[in-house]
Scaffold this active site. Structure first.
Site, mmCIF file in Angstrom:
data_model
loop_
_atom_site.group_PDB
_atom_site.id
_atom_site.type_symbol
_atom_site.label_atom_id
_atom_site.label_comp_id
_atom_site.label_asym_id
_atom_site.label_seq_id
_atom_site.Cartn_x
_atom_site.Cartn_y
_atom_site.Cartn_z
ATOM 1 N N ARG A 106 -0.762 1.624 -4.967
ATOM 2 C CA ARG A 106 0.752 2.240 -5.467
ATOM 3 C C ARG A 106 0.909 1.528 -6.700
ATOM 4 O O ARG A 106 1.355 0.765 -6.442
ATOM 5 C CB ARG A 106 1.045 1.989 -4.044
ATOM 6 C CG ARG A 106 3.057 2.933 -4.176
ATOM 7 C CD ARG A 106 3.698 3.042 -3.051
ATOM 8 N NE ARG A 106 3.584 1.757 -2.257
ATOM 9 C CZ ARG A 106 4.379 0.311 -2.470
ATOM 10 N NH1 ARG A 106 5.100 -0.005 -3.530
ATOM 11 N NH2 ARG A 106 3.932 -0.344 -1.799
ATOM 12 N N HIS A 109 7.657 2.174 -3.229
ATOM 13 C CA HIS A 109 7.138 2.504 -1.488
ATOM 14 C C HIS A 109 7.544 4.286 -1.964
ATOM 15 O O HIS A 109 7.655 5.630 -2.059
ATOM 16 C CB HIS A 109 7.374 1.904 -0.693
ATOM 17 C CG HIS A 109 7.135 3.003 1.029
ATOM 18 N ND1 HIS A 109 5.956 3.700 1.337
ATOM 19 C CD2 HIS A 109 7.626 3.207 1.724
ATOM 20 C CE1 HIS A 109 6.091 4.598 2.178
ATOM 21 N NE2 HIS A 109 7.281 3.892 2.623
ATOM 22 N N TYR A 140 7.134 -8.614 -2.721
ATOM 23 C CA TYR A 140 6.427 -8.363 -2.157
ATOM 24 C C TYR A 140 5.334 -8.430 -2.819
ATOM 25 O O TYR A 140 3.936 -9.305 -1.918
ATOM 26 C CB TYR A 140 6.675 -7.658 -1.596
ATOM 27 C CG TYR A 140 6.472 -5.925 -1.291
ATOM 28 C CD1 TYR A 140 5.531 -5.402 -1.402
ATOM 29 C CD2 TYR A 140 7.893 -5.452 -1.232
ATOM 30 C CE1 TYR A 140 5.499 -3.883 -2.314
ATOM 31 C CE2 TYR A 140 7.933 -4.119 -1.442
ATOM 32 C CZ TYR A 140 6.164 -3.549 -2.026
ATOM 33 O OH TYR A 140 6.958 -1.632 -1.965
#
Length: 376
Positions: free
Chosen positions: A270, A274, A283
């Site tokens: 990805r 998200h 993160y």
């Protein structure tokens, strides 16, 4: 098999990642696989390239509309185009798709108008397309529940007694690596296996379940989970549209001919957030993203076309112009979407009139009417 350490947990052993089924390298070189032969004409390859470019442009436009306040939310597919277009183009007219909320590329392959996808995220409908018309169910927000729907629908196909006939269809359920930790997904594996249901489980392993890395989802490669339930699983290069097409085509054919379920793990990444409410810089490392950019699904098909003299500059310009025009129409159409009438929320809930629903509708209609009376 050797072991390696988990990212962020150096003392925790993990199996080294297995090789992928790959038919097109990141450099655009064609390779063969004995189990997944694929013969594509130059026109078919150009069509796949067009799909990839247009779907990415739709996605980027939707992200921009969200940033401009025109959409409440959007789940980007950036980086996952090959997994979706490859698997989507493997479908037959009789197959039924059970998506999550990110399968914009599969929706494109099933002829769902891109503007209809935006209606849900703009808050003007609950899903603006007919699942039966497109063989594509409505987006599922609840993580993993669509896998149960797909398994159940597949069992219905099985009981219709059409498997092995020209009109036989199968189901395909899309989900992410994070969803594999959900009970619904594992329960669907049980039902599909025990009843030998004609379903393909297509896991887009994009490495991150929101902010949790793959290592916190599984100690073994995800495709190996299928073995524990008694059906085959495999891992495919999720950035290789050729491989995703070939692998999904074979799995669907196996399902349609009564050979039961298959788990496909499309190993991809990805590239974006998200959803548009997420900040991936909190993160994950920039270096990780840069490494995956070198595996871009669109660039490798373009390299293949150029390397083999299958397309010229005029073709690439034409595709870009088409994508820009579609984005323009999408932007204008989104902004022009009318707000729904309040009572429309009661439509399409049940196939026939339902006493409780009728009562609630009448109560809400009276409530709305009270405002009109007060304003007089």
């Amino acid at each position: 098999m050797t072991i390696d350490s988990v990212r962020g947990a150096p003392d925790t052993p993990q199996l080294v990642e297995p090789e992928l089924v790959q038919l097109l390298t990141p450099e655009g070189e064609r390779v063969e696989h004995p189990d997944y032969p694929l013969d594509l004409s130059a026109e078919e390859v150009r069509d796949l390239y067009r799909d990839l470019v247009i779907v990415r442009r739709i996605d980027l436009e939707a992200v921009a509309l969200t940033r401009q306040g025109e959409l409440g939310l959007w789940a980007s597919l950036l980086g996952q185009e090959a997994a979706q277009i490859g698997s989507g183009r493997a479908l037959s007219e009789h197959d039924m798709v059970f998506p999550t909320y990110r399968e914009h590329g599969v929706a494109w392959c099933r002829d769902v108008e891109p503007l209809k996808l935006l209606g849900l995220f703009r808050g003007v409908n609950h899903g603006g397309w007919d699942p039966a018309e497109h063989g594509f169910h409505l987006y599922t927000i609840v993580i993993g529940s669509q896998t149960l729907h797909a398994a159940g629908y597949a069992m219905g196909i099985q009981r219709d007694g059409v498997l092995g006939t020209p009109s036989a269809g199968a189901t395909i359920a899309y989900f992410g690596d994070g969803a594999t930790s959900q009970g619904d997904v594992n329960e669907s594996f049980v039902f599909a296996s025990v009843f030998n249901a004609p379903v393909v489980f297509f896991c887009q392993n994009n490495q991150w379940a929101i902010s949790e890395p793959l290592e916190k989802q599984s100690r073994i490669p995800l495709y190996k989970r299928a073995q524990g339930f008694g059906f085959p699983g495999l891992r495919v290069d999720g950035n290789d549209v050729f491989a995703c097409l070939a692998v999904t085509r074979k799995a669907l054919e196996n399902a349609r001919t009564g050979q039961g379920p298959t788990l496909i793990e499309a190993f991809t990444y990805r590239m974006g957030a998200h959803t548009t409410t997420d900040d991936p810089t909190r993160y994950r490392l920039k270096a990780e993203e840069e490494a995956w950019k070198l595996k871009d699904p669109i660039e490798r098909v373009k390299a293949y076309l150029v390397r083999n003299d299958l397309a010229d500059a005029g073709f690439f310009e034409k595709v870009e112009d088409e994508a820009k025009q579609l984005a323009k129409e999408l932007r204008e159409g989104c902004r022009a979407m009318p707000d729904p009438k309040p009572l429309s929320m009661f439509e399409d809930v049940y196939a026939e009139r339902h006493p409780l629903m009728t009562e609630e509708q009448e109560q809400f209609a009276a409530y709305l009417a009270s405002f009109e009376e007060e304003s007089k």
